[in-house]
Motif scaffolding. Structure first.
Motif, mmCIF file in Angstrom:
data_model
loop_
_atom_site.group_PDB
_atom_site.id
_atom_site.type_symbol
_atom_site.label_atom_id
_atom_site.label_comp_id
_atom_site.label_asym_id
_atom_site.label_seq_id
_atom_site.Cartn_x
_atom_site.Cartn_y
_atom_site.Cartn_z
ATOM 1 N N ARG A 1 -16.727 -17.066 -25.914
ATOM 2 C CA ARG A 1 -17.667 -15.944 -26.058
ATOM 3 C C ARG A 1 -18.159 -15.535 -24.694
ATOM 4 N NH1 ARG A 1 -19.562 -13.692 -30.248
ATOM 5 N NH2 ARG A 1 -21.665 -13.270 -29.521
ATOM 6 N N ILE A 2 -17.525 -14.541 -24.178
ATOM 7 C CA ILE A 2 -17.778 -14.166 -22.791
ATOM 8 C C ILE A 2 -18.643 -12.924 -22.718
ATOM 9 C CG2 ILE A 2 -16.691 -13.491 -20.631
ATOM 10 C CD1 ILE A 2 -14.218 -15.092 -21.652
ATOM 11 N N ALA A 3 -19.809 -13.097 -22.152
ATOM 12 C CA ALA A 3 -20.741 -11.970 -22.003
ATOM 13 C C ALA A 3 -20.579 -11.344 -20.628
ATOM 14 C CB ALA A 3 -22.173 -12.441 -22.188
ATOM 15 N N THR A 4 -21.137 -10.162 -20.460
ATOM 16 C CA THR A 4 -21.157 -9.570 -19.120
ATOM 17 C C THR A 4 -22.520 -8.983 -18.815
ATOM 18 O OG1 THR A 4 -20.106 -8.025 -17.594
ATOM 19 C CG2 THR A 4 -20.316 -7.309 -19.870
ATOM 20 N N GLU B 1 -20.371 -5.845 -28.745
ATOM 21 C CA GLU B 1 -21.357 -5.059 -27.988
ATOM 22 C C GLU B 1 -22.584 -5.882 -27.595
ATOM 23 O OE1 GLU B 1 -21.955 -2.109 -26.605
ATOM 24 O OE2 GLU B 1 -19.849 -1.566 -26.826
ATOM 25 N N SER B 2 -22.916 -6.851 -28.453
ATOM 26 C CA SER B 2 -24.134 -7.618 -28.167
ATOM 27 C C SER B 2 -23.964 -8.523 -26.951
ATOM 28 C CB SER B 2 -24.514 -8.455 -29.387
ATOM 29 O OG SER B 2 -23.516 -9.440 -29.612
ATOM 30 N N LEU B 3 -22.729 -8.674 -26.493
ATOM 31 C CA LEU B 3 -22.493 -9.518 -25.316
ATOM 32 C C LEU B 3 -22.485 -8.708 -24.015
ATOM 33 C CD1 LEU B 3 -19.783 -12.013 -26.647
ATOM 34 C CD2 LEU B 3 -22.232 -12.390 -26.311
ATOM 35 N N THR C 1 -30.694 -15.560 -27.244
ATOM 36 C CA THR C 1 -31.377 -15.670 -28.535
ATOM 37 C C THR C 1 -30.465 -15.146 -29.645
ATOM 38 O OG1 THR C 1 -32.475 -13.593 -28.002
ATOM 39 C CG2 THR C 1 -33.737 -15.611 -27.678
ATOM 40 N N LEU C 2 -29.270 -14.789 -29.259
ATOM 41 C CA LEU C 2 -28.259 -14.391 -30.249
ATOM 42 C C LEU C 2 -27.953 -15.605 -31.147
ATOM 43 C CD1 LEU C 2 -27.808 -11.599 -29.225
ATOM 44 C CD2 LEU C 2 -25.591 -12.281 -28.324
ATOM 45 N N GLN C 3 -27.605 -15.331 -32.415
ATOM 46 C CA GLN C 3 -27.210 -16.466 -33.271
ATOM 47 C C GLN C 3 -26.014 -17.153 -32.642
ATOM 48 O OE1 GLN C 3 -27.125 -13.096 -34.685
ATOM 49 N NE2 GLN C 3 -27.133 -13.426 -36.912
ATOM 50 N N ASN C 4 -25.175 -16.322 -32.083
ATOM 51 C CA ASN C 4 -23.953 -16.831 -31.497
ATOM 52 C C ASN C 4 -23.958 -16.513 -29.992
ATOM 53 O OD1 ASN C 4 -21.518 -18.003 -31.351
ATOM 54 N ND2 ASN C 4 -20.428 -16.509 -32.652
ATOM 55 N N PRO C 5 -24.664 -17.315 -29.229
ATOM 56 C CA PRO C 5 -24.833 -16.995 -27.801
ATOM 57 C C PRO C 5 -23.533 -17.171 -27.027
ATOM 58 C CG PRO C 5 -25.744 -19.139 -28.276
ATOM 59 C CD PRO C 5 -25.329 -18.575 -29.581
ATOM 60 N N PRO C 6 -23.453 -16.578 -25.856
ATOM 61 C CA PRO C 6 -22.227 -16.655 -25.053
ATOM 62 C C PRO C 6 -22.031 -18.044 -24.458
ATOM 63 C CG PRO C 6 -23.941 -15.542 -23.837
ATOM 64 C CD PRO C 6 -24.490 -15.762 -25.207
ATOM 65 N N ASP C 7 -20.808 -18.368 -24.159
ATOM 66 C CA ASP C 7 -20.535 -19.630 -23.460
ATOM 67 C C ASP C 7 -20.053 -19.371 -22.033
ATOM 68 O OD1 ASP C 7 -18.021 -18.667 -23.891
ATOM 69 O OD2 ASP C 7 -17.250 -20.432 -24.924
ATOM 70 N N ALA C 8 -20.021 -18.082 -21.665
ATOM 71 C CA ALA C 8 -19.655 -17.747 -20.282
ATOM 72 C C ALA C 8 -20.160 -16.350 -19.961
ATOM 73 C CB ALA C 8 -18.152 -17.811 -20.088
#
Lengths: 352, 352
Positions: free
Chosen positions: B184-187, B217-219, B242-249
């Motif tokens: 789960r890669i956020a930016t 989109e939430s990432l 605070t996302l239910q499914n938070p990023p891991d990167a």
DNA sequence: TATTTTTACGCAATCGTTCCCGGTATCGTG
DNA sequence: CACGATACCGGGAACGATTGCGTAAAAATA
């Protein structure tokens, strides 16, 4: 390509007036009738007229620009100082021309000649670590060029100077290391030909003396290039840690030396603060995020820039020669973090 | 105080010649006899004569100075670019006037007007994150002011542009995170109104798509101020975790965002790279020393400055209007370090 | 009405430099 | 000897703006 600006002559021709009248109208002279003023002002506004600063400079024999010479702007301390310089300069209608010596006396001289040939109204200078010959500064100063030195000042020249309390900063840092339990405290410092080198070394030595620690010449390492050259730093660190009795803490006397020292310690596999404590002068925003977070002495860089510029503008705008020169000393701030947190048990932990 | 320089008139009077003759002698004209030249040259040398650049500027209608507008010089990337700019400018007899927008469109406009009123011969610009209105740039450009955009370019204006391969940089970084096992890669990115924001986001999204990861989109979190405002970043990070499914990167799309992101992660007690992987654009020299050492995308900043300046000088010195504009794209470099080194066992280690 | 004062503007010099015109010697050539 | 060519140098305008001084017309005063 040419970028043609509208001149006073264009306005005069278009309005059937003389340039003198237009000039006076724009400057709101009493000699011009309200009607004429109105016409001129409106036309100038419409054409987005701006007086040509170069023509003004020639006429008034002043460029409204000041030159700044630092060793490099990539250094956090200097970029912060420059922000301070700009803030004061710009609000006073001056622009700032920045040049970098990259710690080379030769490049410094070239920049100096360049700036003066560009007829700056004054100079704000932090000399390079190589600079030993102050003749050109002196000659310039004698011929009436306003100069303010900051950070790395030169004693031989009588003018305004702005520095941080380098002695106190070094004294505090060293004292903190002593109080943290470190016994053999080394220092990585600039050449003593540099004012900051001399002052910070003196602070370090005074702290040792005041706390009953024996001074040890072998624990003092000079970096002629102030950390700009990696080899120089590595050599200094090698010398330090091949001593029979190596140091257990280091006081680094300048921005680049502080981070460079950490780099070298990590390369040697020494952990901070367990094997070696580390504190140093630094204005980087990132020291908190380093591994470990660094204890630092921080200079009021922005404020130093402001003060230096205010003093310079005073010099420039003074009607008669100034002989009463000031030396402003601003206090440093000590920020304590992990790099000086000595552990009770002197065991070697895992390096993360 | 006045700093009086020696003029051609002084030489003429002292030598009993006319100013024209002196001028010609100094410029080695064929119309002047060798003897006269010799006398003039020697006398000029003795008095350390230098032609007044202001008078020259007025006569030649060019100031031989170029203006640079960046958001802030304290940013490593920009200070490196400026070094590149200076190196080319100085060797070509131009000086550089640097001004900072501090990410404010208003201050940018003020600086722009200031620089043009100081009659610079050309401009090198990286627009602020706030800038939405390009009218003034356009007007300036239409009136013939040579402009080169770099880094943050504006599509609406046809001129030379220099950028890094932002798409590829972002694509590589994201791909590296994927290959390292992150799912789960956020930016954290700039506003898409900024060219770098748009391009880097596109690279990130393309990498996800090419590797079969669902876009989410939430990432994607935008920082309007590009990391200049701490609250903005903290809020973005809060939202992310605070996302239910938070990023891991996280892929951070700009210098300040990258270090700011690390700062926020540490404040949250999350460890890198175990809890969260981190890679981002950065040109700081210190990323290697951070905790943990950061994997980064590095831009060829110095080279970008050089290229931008070469292009600008071409524009300035071109006899006829240039219509064939270039967009140079320089490749980025990926440097892999600890912040993206995912552990096999996903256990939470001790934070040092 | 004649004179003085005021109003409102233009002329020209200035800053330092370049360059287009000139001009005056000196020399060579027919 | 006369004329043109060449060598060498000076005068002055120009770049854009300011400013002291001069002066015309209008207004005020005698």
């Amino acid at each position: 390509m040419k970028f043609e600006a509208v001149t006073i002559k264009d306005i005069a021709k278009a309005l059937g007036l003389s340039t003198s009248t237009v000039s006076r109208a724009l400057r709101d002279s009493y000699e011009i009738s309200p009607e004429t003023k109105k016409v001129v002002l409106e036309y100038a506004e419409k054409l987005n007229y701006h007086p040509n600063p170069i023509a003004l400079s020639l006429k008034e024999r002043r460029s409204r620009s000041i030159g700044v010479i630092v060793c490099e702007i990539a250094n956090s301390y200097f970029s912060q100082v420059i922000n301070g310089i700009e803030s004061i300069a710009n609000t006073n209608g001056y622009n700032v021309i920045i040049s970098q010596s990259h710690e080379s006396a030769e490049k410094e001289l070239v920049n100096l000649q360049y700036l003066t040939s560009r007829s700056v109204d004054g100079l704000i200078i932090s000399v390079s670590t190589e600079t030993k010959d102050f003749n050109y500064f002196n000659e310039l100063h004698d011929r009436g060029m306003p100069i303010v030195f900051f950070d790395r000042i030169v004693d031989e020249i009588q003018t305004h100077k702005v520095i941080a309390d380098n002695f106190k900063g070094a004294y505090d840092a060293t004292t903190h290391l002593i109080n943290s339990g470190y016994k053999r405290i080394a220092t990585l410092c600039n050449t003593v030909f540099l004012s900051i080198g001399k002052e910070r070394l003196a602070g370090y030595q005074a702290a040792l003396k005041d706390h009953g620690l024996e001074p040890d010449e072998s624990l003092i390492r000079y970096c002629q290039h102030g950390g700009m050259v990696a080899e120089e730093m590595d050599q200094a660190m090698d010398e330090l840690f091949t001593l029979q009795n190596p140091p257990d803490a280091i006081f680094a006397a300048a921005d680049k030396l502080t981070t460079g020292c950490l780099r070298a310690l990590r390369a040697k596999g020494l952990s901070v603060p367990e094997d070696v404590g580390l504190i140093g002068f630094s204005n980087s925003e990132l020291t908190e995020l380093l591994n470990p977070s660094l204890s630092v002495i921080r200079q009021p860089a922005f404020e130093m820039g402001e003060v230096a510029t205010s003093l310079l503008l005073e010099l420039i705008e003074s009607k008669r020669p100034v002989t009463d020169f000031q030396s402003r000393v601003l206090t440093t701030e000590m920020i304590l973090r992990s790099s000086t947190r000595m552990q009770k048990t002197h065991s070697k932990p895992v390096i993360s």
